[in-house]
Structures are given as C-alpha cells and as structure tokens.
Design an enzyme around this catalytic site. Structure first.
Site, PDB file in Angstrom:
ATOM      1  N   LYS A  80       0.842  -1.073   0.435  1.00  0.00           N
ATOM      2  CA  LYS A  80      -0.034  -0.039  -0.025  1.00  0.00           C
ATOM      3  C   LYS A  80       0.997   1.002   0.281  1.00  0.00           C
ATOM      4  O   LYS A  80       2.026   0.800   0.782  1.00  0.00           O
ATOM      5  CB  LYS A  80      -0.672   0.092   1.659  1.00  0.00           C
ATOM      6  CG  LYS A  80      -2.332   1.111   1.428  1.00  0.00           C
ATOM      7  CD  LYS A  80      -3.644  -0.149   0.615  1.00  0.00           C
ATOM      8  CE  LYS A  80      -4.234   0.455   0.764  1.00  0.00           C
ATOM      9  NZ  LYS A  80      -5.368   0.477  -0.032  1.00  0.00           N
ATOM     10  N   GLY A 180     -25.623   1.322   1.535  1.00  0.00           N
ATOM     11  CA  GLY A 180     -25.127   2.487   0.980  1.00  0.00           C
ATOM     12  C   GLY A 180     -25.111   1.735  -0.882  1.00  0.00           C
ATOM     13  O   GLY A 180     -24.684   0.286  -1.235  1.00  0.00           O
ATOM     14  N   GLY A 182     -23.501   2.666  -3.429  1.00  0.00           N
ATOM     15  CA  GLY A 182     -23.009   3.334  -4.575  1.00  0.00           C
ATOM     16  C   GLY A 182     -22.329   3.130  -5.920  1.00  0.00           C
ATOM     17  O   GLY A 182     -23.309   1.512  -6.150  1.00  0.00           O
ATOM     18  N   VAL A 184     -20.536  -0.351  -6.527  1.00  0.00           N
ATOM     19  CA  VAL A 184     -20.867  -1.477  -5.846  1.00  0.00           C
ATOM     20  C   VAL A 184     -21.844  -2.555  -5.399  1.00  0.00           C
ATOM     21  O   VAL A 184     -22.849  -3.098  -5.430  1.00  0.00           O
ATOM     22  CB  VAL A 184     -19.810  -2.137  -4.403  1.00  0.00           C
ATOM     23  CG1 VAL A 184     -20.118  -3.807  -4.561  1.00  0.00           C
ATOM     24  CG2 VAL A 184     -18.308  -1.965  -5.022  1.00  0.00           C
TER      25      VAL A 184
HETATM   26  P1  NAD Z   1     -19.356   4.462  -3.133  1.00  0.00           P
HETATM   27  O1  NAD Z   1     -18.670   5.459  -2.479  1.00  0.00           O
HETATM   28  O2  NAD Z   1     -19.568   4.682  -4.445  1.00  0.00           O
HETATM   29  O3  NAD Z   1     -21.083   4.216  -2.234  1.00  0.00           O
HETATM   30  C1  NAD Z   1     -20.822   4.197  -1.390  1.00  0.00           C
HETATM   31  C2  NAD Z   1     -22.243   4.972  -0.917  1.00  0.00           C
HETATM   32  O4  NAD Z   1     -22.793   4.936   0.475  1.00  0.00           O
HETATM   33  C3  NAD Z   1     -22.797   6.330  -2.271  1.00  0.00           C
HETATM   34  O5  NAD Z   1     -23.567   5.964  -2.060  1.00  0.00           O
HETATM   35  C4  NAD Z   1     -22.707   7.082  -0.516  1.00  0.00           C
HETATM   36  O6  NAD Z   1     -24.062   8.085  -0.704  1.00  0.00           O
HETATM   37  C5  NAD Z   1     -23.619   6.044   0.790  1.00  0.00           C
HETATM   38  N1  NAD Z   1     -23.022   6.034   1.735  1.00  0.00           N
HETATM   39  C6  NAD Z   1     -22.218   6.541   3.217  1.00  0.00           C
HETATM   40  N2  NAD Z   1     -22.548   6.810   4.327  1.00  0.00           N
HETATM   41  C7  NAD Z   1     -23.341   5.771   4.322  1.00  0.00           C
HETATM   42  C8  NAD Z   1     -23.984   5.847   5.264  1.00  0.00           C
HETATM   43  N3  NAD Z   1     -24.261   6.375   7.354  1.00  0.00           N
HETATM   44  N4  NAD Z   1     -25.404   4.830   5.516  1.00  0.00           N
HETATM   45  C9  NAD Z   1     -26.081   4.889   4.207  1.00  0.00           C
HETATM   46  N5  NAD Z   1     -25.258   5.060   3.223  1.00  0.00           N
HETATM   47  C10 NAD Z   1     -24.157   5.131   3.272  1.00  0.00           C
HETATM   48  O7  NAD Z   1     -18.369   3.275  -2.990  1.00  0.00           O
HETATM   49  P2  NAD Z   1     -17.889   1.917  -3.631  1.00  0.00           P
HETATM   50  O8  NAD Z   1     -17.000   1.727  -4.306  1.00  0.00           O
HETATM   51  O9  NAD Z   1     -19.284   1.339  -3.797  1.00  0.00           O
HETATM   52  O10 NAD Z   1     -17.553   0.821  -2.318  1.00  0.00           O
HETATM   53  C11 NAD Z   1     -17.814   0.163  -1.026  1.00  0.00           C
HETATM   54  C12 NAD Z   1     -17.551   0.025  -0.015  1.00  0.00           C
HETATM   55  O11 NAD Z   1     -16.929  -1.717  -1.222  1.00  0.00           O
HETATM   56  C13 NAD Z   1     -15.963   0.868   0.436  1.00  0.00           C
HETATM   57  O12 NAD Z   1     -16.930   0.317   1.916  1.00  0.00           O
HETATM   58  C14 NAD Z   1     -15.271   0.657  -0.003  1.00  0.00           C
HETATM   59  O13 NAD Z   1     -14.698   0.381   0.428  1.00  0.00           O
HETATM   60  C15 NAD Z   1     -15.543  -1.066   0.136  1.00  0.00           C
HETATM   61  N6  NAD Z   1     -14.625  -1.416  -1.302  1.00  0.00           N
HETATM   62  C16 NAD Z   1     -15.130  -1.288  -3.177  1.00  0.00           C
HETATM   63  C17 NAD Z   1     -14.157  -1.354  -3.915  1.00  0.00           C
HETATM   64  C18 NAD Z   1     -14.770  -0.873  -5.189  1.00  0.00           C
HETATM   65  O14 NAD Z   1     -14.293  -2.164  -5.928  1.00  0.00           O
HETATM   66  N7  NAD Z   1     -15.221   0.089  -5.549  1.00  0.00           N
HETATM   67  C19 NAD Z   1     -13.708  -2.358  -3.882  1.00  0.00           C
HETATM   68  C20 NAD Z   1     -12.918  -3.119  -2.438  1.00  0.00           C
HETATM   69  C21 NAD Z   1     -14.302  -2.583  -1.476  1.00  0.00           C
END
Ligand code: NAD
Length: 366
Positions: A80, A180, A182, A184
C-alpha cells in the site's frame, strides 16, 4: 516511533519513505509480504494529523492486502502507499510523476492502483513514469471500473452463505437489505434482483435510492434502521461498517455479507459475538476481493479478459464455503478462519521456494 520495531511486529519486508520538496511529495510505500508475488495495493492520499498516523495506516493497510490476495488465491503480495497531505490542495502532475518514479525504482516489487482520493487522472500521470500500475482505464487496455467485479464477488459470497444457512444457494425469495448504493451497492442490487431476491435499500442520498425503487421494486429504509432490518441478509456497502457491540444485539438477519471495508469494530470481539448469536458473518476482505481479482487479471501478459476475471471471482463462492467449514471445525469466528487460510497458504508457498529450479510455470500467463 521505532520503525524497525513496528515492521518486525507484523513482519513487514520493506518500507520506503519518499520525499520531494519541489513537488511537495511526502509518501510512504509499505511492502508487507512478497512470498506469493509482487506487493499490490492502492495509493491513498490523506491529510494525516501526524506522520505516525500515516505510518500506522500504511502498515495496517498493506498487511490487509497480503491476507486479501492470499485468501483469494492470487499470486500477489500485500502493499500500500500513502501520500500525506490534503488531496484538495496537493495534487499536481509533478507530484504523481515523482511518485511514479519512486515506484519504478522498486522494479516491480510494488504495484500501485487507485484508492481513496486518487482518480483516473492521477493514475495517468503515474503511468507516464512506471509500468507498475494496474486498474487502468479501458482506453489504455485496462480493466476500468472494478466495482461490478467486487459486487459479483459479494453476490457469490451471499450464495455460499445461503447454502450454509438455508441449504440452497439461490437468493430467490430471500430478503436482502443493502446499505450504501454507490458503485458496488447498485450493481449488487441488480445481481440480487436478477436472482429473485426482495430488496430493502438505504443510502444517505435520495438520488442513489430512487433508481433502485424504479428498476428493482426495492423498499426504502432509513440509514439508521437498515442494519437491524427484518431480513435474511444485510449487506453493508457504505463506507465503514458499524458492526459492533452496540449494533450486534439489534441485528435480525442470519447473514451479514457486504463490500464495505472494516465492517467489524473489533474483529477479536465482534467476530466471536456474531458467531455466538448464530449470525454468519462473511469476512469483508474475502467478500470484496472481486476488484482485486480483476486488476490482477489486467497484469497478465496476454492482456485483460473480463470473462476470465468473472470466472475467477466466482471462486469466492468456494473460498467462503471453505471458511465456513474451518470456522465450524475449529469453533472460531469466520474472520479468524479466513486469516488462518491466508496464513497457511503463505507458509506453504514459502516452503516450495526451497526447491530450486530455473524455469517458471505457464498457467499464470494464460
Ligand atoms: P461509493 O462511494 O461509490 O458508495 C458508497 C455509498 O454509500 C454512496 O452511495 C454513499 O452515499 C453511501 N453512504 C455513505 N454513508 C452512508 C451511510 N451512513 N448510510 C447509507 N449509505 C451511506 O463506494 P463503493 O465503491 O461502492 O464502495 C463501497 C464500499 O466497498 C467501501 O467501503 C469500499 O471501501 C468497499 N470496496 C469497494 C471496492 C470497489 O471495487 N469499489 C472494492 C473493495 C472494497
């Protein structure tokens, strides 16, 4: 802060401190373990209060990557990098290109990617100085957005958990609450819906929730209540997990399986507490490995193939079943069982290196 003492504590191989006053770069690259392959992990920019905080974060995150890659069956180590500073103020072409040159100097021992506060544009600058970058845009032959692959891994993990708890691995008729929506969470909603699940969704932004209602007939719930929804599965897919001593007694679902990193407040307390309550927790770093599997595939010499990525992500299903079996056999939490599988794999592969050869297998290149 004693650097060597902390490195010894968690077996870190190498820490690189990078300093370039001209561009303002202050960065730390941590290589935790390269037994299985080069150390891969994203570049995070964060306004750490102290250098010690940055150092501790990069040590913790790089170690986490070793476990994630090992359990996913990848030939990758854990690494990292962090750049210290306010992402809104410090970003520049020179900063990222200098950082790229530091990576190039490691000659492939560390491979970087996007992470918190880094974007495609930043990656493009880094790519000008080093080839040790992955998760690159499609227009450069890369794999693009990893989120659909991460969501697919969560979906396969859910199916493995259902197999254990309900005797069938179909989501048909299951109630799934997603917190959430977003990158994923929204793909996950699609996969669950297509498999016949009934969806309960929650997000802090209405514009994330509304399309789920329209497309998948989802029911909306408040962000405060969704973890304790009366459902079969809860999927934390927001930022930070919130599964702790306060929330565990309120959880009604039999399965917790989501993409969010660091879902458990304290893995040594909350992992066993969930087990005690008969709730099956799918360890976050196992469940969300789909994105890592996808960027790993991008590194293959014959080029990126999404189909083979999807095949490999499907393997998370088998890994989850293995974790569940070990957790039951040893009467340990699923998180501990996952750690055990990772540590055993690394130890066993470290041993094969005692047999010296001049050749290299071909499977990795296919
Ligand atoms: P993202 O930022 O696109 O989505 C996160 C979503 O959560 C957003 O829509 C946001 O509005 C919502 N949110 C934030 N706080 C909230 C709350 N208190 N209650 C409800 N919703 C809330 O992130 P992502 O890329 O979708 O990733 C989601 C999680 O998965 C993160 O923890 C990230 O570290 C983990 N992750 C993602 C990936 C990837 O490929 N994107 C890979 C490994 C891990």
């Amino acid at each position: 802060m004693t650097v060597m003492k902390q490195m010894l504590e968690h077996d870190h191989e190498q820490i690189v401190f990078c300093n370039d006053p001209e561009s303002g770069l202050k960065a730390i690259i941590a290589i935790h373990d390269t037994t299985l392959g080069p150390a891969l992990g994203g570049l995070r920019i964060w306004n750490y209060a102290t250098e010690e905080e940055a150092f501790n974060d990069v040590l913790r995150l790089s170690r986490g990557m070793t476990y994630k890659a090992a359990v996913a069956g990848l030939n990758l180590g854990g690494g990292k990098a962090v750049i210290i500073g306010d992402a809104k103020k410090i970003k520049s072409e020179a900063l990222f290109r200098v950082f790229g040159r530091f990576i190039e100097g490691l000659n492939g021992r560390y491979i970087t990617a996007e992470d918190v506060n880094t974007s495609v544009k930043d990656i493009e600058y880094i790519m000008q100085e080093t080839k040790y970058v992955t998760g690159i845009p499609v227009r450069y032959g890369g794999s693009g957005d990893p989120s659909p692959f991460t969501a697919r891994g969560v979906y396969w993990s859910m199916r493995a958990c259902c197999k254990e708890m309900y005797g069938t691995d179909s989501l048909n008729g299951k109630k799934v609450a997603i917190k959430g929506l977003g990158h994923v969470g929204s793909y996950l909603a699609q996969f669950c819906y297509e498999d016949g699940a009934e969806l309960i969704v929650s997000d802090i932004y209405e514009d994330k929730v509304n399309p789920m209602v329209e497309k998948y007939n989802a029911t909306v719930m408040s962000v405060d209540d969704v973890l304790s929804a009366d459902v079969d599965i809860v999927a934390p897919c927001a930022l930070g997990g919130g599964i702790n001593q306060k929330t565990i007694p309120t959880i009604k679902a039999k399965i917790i399986c989501g993409a969010a990193n660091n879902q458990l407040g304290d893995e040594n307390i909350d992992g066993p507490a969930l087990k005690e309550r008969g709730i099956l927790y799918a360890p976050d770093y196992v469940v969300n490995a789909g994105g890592l599997i996808n960027v790993y595939n991008e590194l293959k010499p014959h080029g990126y193939n999404p189909e083979s990525s999807r095949d490999q992500v499907r393997h998370i299903y088998d890994v989850m079943l293995q974790i569940i079996a070990l957790s039951k056999e040893k009467n340990i939490s699923t998180h501990r069982a996952a750690n055990q599988i990772a540590e055993d794999r690394i130890a066993s592969i470290r041993n094969i290196n005692t047999i010296k050869t001049t050749g290299k297998g071909t499977l990795e290149n296919r």
